[in-house]
Design an enzyme around this catalytic site. Sequence first.
Site, PDB file in Angstrom:
ATOM      1  N   HIS A   1       0.839  -1.204   0.000  1.00  6.92           N
ATOM      2  CA  HIS A   1       0.000   0.000   0.000  1.00  6.92           C
ATOM      3  C   HIS A   1       0.871   1.249   0.000  1.00  6.92           C
ATOM      4  O   HIS A   1       1.906   1.318   0.668  1.00  6.92           O
ATOM      5  CB  HIS A   1      -1.050   0.006   1.109  1.00  6.92           C
ATOM      6  CG  HIS A   1      -0.559   0.017   2.527  1.00  6.92           C
ATOM      7  ND1 HIS A   1      -0.188   1.179   3.181  1.00  6.92           N
ATOM      8  CD2 HIS A   1      -0.444  -0.970   3.436  1.00  6.92           C
ATOM      9  CE1 HIS A   1       0.148   0.903   4.423  1.00  6.92           C
ATOM     10  NE2 HIS A   1       0.009  -0.400   4.611  1.00  6.92           N
TER      11      HIS A   1
ATOM     12  N   ASP B   1       5.955   0.831   7.054  1.00  5.04           N
ATOM     13  CA  ASP B   1       4.549   0.463   6.876  1.00  5.04           C
ATOM     14  C   ASP B   1       3.931   1.515   5.958  1.00  5.04           C
ATOM     15  O   ASP B   1       3.486   2.555   6.425  1.00  5.04           O
ATOM     16  CB  ASP B   1       3.860   0.446   8.236  1.00  5.04           C
ATOM     17  CG  ASP B   1       2.401   0.054   8.176  1.00  5.04           C
ATOM     18  OD1 ASP B   1       1.932  -0.377   7.107  1.00  5.04           O
ATOM     19  OD2 ASP B   1       1.713   0.196   9.210  1.00  5.04           O
TER      20      ASP B   1
ATOM     21  N   GLU C   1      -4.891   2.248   2.558  1.00  2.16           N
ATOM     22  CA  GLU C   1      -4.985   1.069   3.421  1.00  2.16           C
ATOM     23  C   GLU C   1      -5.152   1.474   4.873  1.00  2.16           C
ATOM     24  O   GLU C   1      -5.880   0.826   5.634  1.00  2.16           O
ATOM     25  CB  GLU C   1      -3.731   0.204   3.266  1.00  2.16           C
ATOM     26  CG  GLU C   1      -3.830  -1.165   3.949  1.00  2.16           C
ATOM     27  CD  GLU C   1      -3.352  -1.190   5.399  1.00  2.16           C
ATOM     28  OE1 GLU C   1      -3.521  -2.229   6.064  1.00  2.16           O
ATOM     29  OE2 GLU C   1      -2.811  -0.155   5.885  1.00  2.16           O
ATOM     30  N   GLU C   2      -4.480   2.554   5.261  1.00  2.00           N
ATOM     31  CA  GLU C   2      -4.510   2.969   6.663  1.00  2.00           C
ATOM     32  C   GLU C   2      -5.860   3.539   7.073  1.00  2.00           C
ATOM     33  O   GLU C   2      -6.103   3.762   8.264  1.00  2.00           O
ATOM     34  CB  GLU C   2      -3.399   3.996   6.934  1.00  2.00           C
ATOM     35  CG  GLU C   2      -1.989   3.472   6.716  1.00  2.00           C
ATOM     36  CD  GLU C   2      -1.573   2.389   7.694  1.00  2.00           C
ATOM     37  OE1 GLU C   2      -2.377   2.062   8.596  1.00  2.00           O
ATOM     38  OE2 GLU C   2      -0.456   1.867   7.570  1.00  2.00           O
TER      39      GLU C   2
ATOM     40  N   ASP D   1       2.728  -6.592   3.539  1.00  2.00           N
ATOM     41  CA  ASP D   1       2.628  -5.558   4.566  1.00  2.00           C
ATOM     42  C   ASP D   1       3.598  -5.895   5.689  1.00  2.00           C
ATOM     43  O   ASP D   1       4.376  -6.846   5.590  1.00  2.00           O
ATOM     44  CB  ASP D   1       1.176  -5.469   5.069  1.00  2.00           C
ATOM     45  CG  ASP D   1       0.774  -4.075   5.494  1.00  2.00           C
ATOM     46  OD1 ASP D   1       1.631  -3.325   6.004  1.00  2.00           O
ATOM     47  OD2 ASP D   1      -0.406  -3.720   5.332  1.00  2.00           O
TER      48      ASP D   1
ATOM     49  N   HIS E   1       3.425   2.509  13.185  1.00  2.00           N
ATOM     50  CA  HIS E   1       2.451   3.552  13.541  1.00  2.00           C
ATOM     51  C   HIS E   1       3.044   4.542  14.546  1.00  2.00           C
ATOM     52  O   HIS E   1       2.407   4.946  15.523  1.00  2.00           O
ATOM     53  CB  HIS E   1       1.151   2.938  14.044  1.00  2.00           C
ATOM     54  CG  HIS E   1       0.322   2.361  12.936  1.00  2.00           C
ATOM     55  ND1 HIS E   1      -1.023   2.623  12.786  1.00  2.00           N
ATOM     56  CD2 HIS E   1       0.654   1.557  11.890  1.00  2.00           C
ATOM     57  CE1 HIS E   1      -1.475   1.998  11.700  1.00  2.00           C
ATOM     58  NE2 HIS E   1      -0.463   1.341  11.151  1.00  2.00           N
TER      59      HIS E   1
END
Length: 355
Positions: free
Chosen positions: A64, A177, A207-208, A230, A317
């Site tokens: 992504h 990510d 995607e997030e 991922d 994240h």
Amino acid sequence: MDEQLTLLKKMTDTNAPAGFELPMTNLMKDLFDGLNIESIRDNTGSIFGVRKADSKHSIMLLGHLDEIGFMVTEITKQGFIKFTNLGYWSPIVMTSQKVTIHTKDRDIRGVIGGKPPHVLSAEDRNKVSLDNMFIDIGTASYEETIASGIKVGDCITPYSEFEVMENPKYLLAKAFDNRFGCALAYEVAKNVTNPKINLYSGAVTQEETMSRGSKTAANLVKPSLAIAMDVCFCSLTPGMENEGNAKMGEGPVIVLSDAWNIAHVCFKQYIMDVAKDQGINIQFDHLTGGYTDAGHVAQSNTGVPAVTIAVPTRYIHSNVSMMHREDYANAVKLMTAVVEGLDDTVVEQITSQTY
């Protein structure tokens, strides 16, 4: 810096949060053009390099494009910037971190501010809330901040430099990510020059934010099989021992299940067989509170056998993340071999669940 490190640095240095992926779409387009292969994209910006084969079947490899970030929602009278999340952040990791605000014409550095601990009550010291945070770009008024070019709706990304760590197998950057998956998609498209089924290797948007781009991309490609690429948690750091099984440096991971998908049994077995044949150590893990793009692709059209291949990554994240270079290299090796081994017969065995 070698070619692979240069690729990872270029991708993680690119700023493209959810909903604002155009810089990554353009980068992937340039990379596919450099391979002299066709690329296709949907109207959200999801993009795939295409290698055609004499086959009625196709495989879709999707990373992504987006990273977690923020968006400007308000500029106060004092010139501070209020913001909202683009993707999930824990407020604990946000304060005092540098960010970049992307205006129409230029990038502006800022820092996420909040009250110093000296003035917080004992109760408030244990509370961290996005509502109390703001970004300071070093201006003294609303008018000065507006004059900088910042406006409501501008996107914001973490600021973090790509670095090779003390052990050079450990790499530190923002947005592994999921620039991991984007780099992997490019390398597979580069390696597999003559697939026996049609190859669509690329990455999707948003995607997030509930995996929105995978829906439109699946409708565009209409794959026979799909692999989402991922990251997953690393259980090696203190406090993470009971939060999963994947460990950095021990190979790519097959995600057995997540909130939206259970790895397709026959496709999973095929990947395991390829890994064994190639001498690649693989790990297994599951996500109880997260998801990947595999879920929406699996539910698209009339159903698509889908699996997620991941690498363990520390500190996802947040403003920084850490990845093990050998995990990435083995993911490239595994995914290349998986695609090269697929032909119409194998695909039909997988889809009919006779593999």
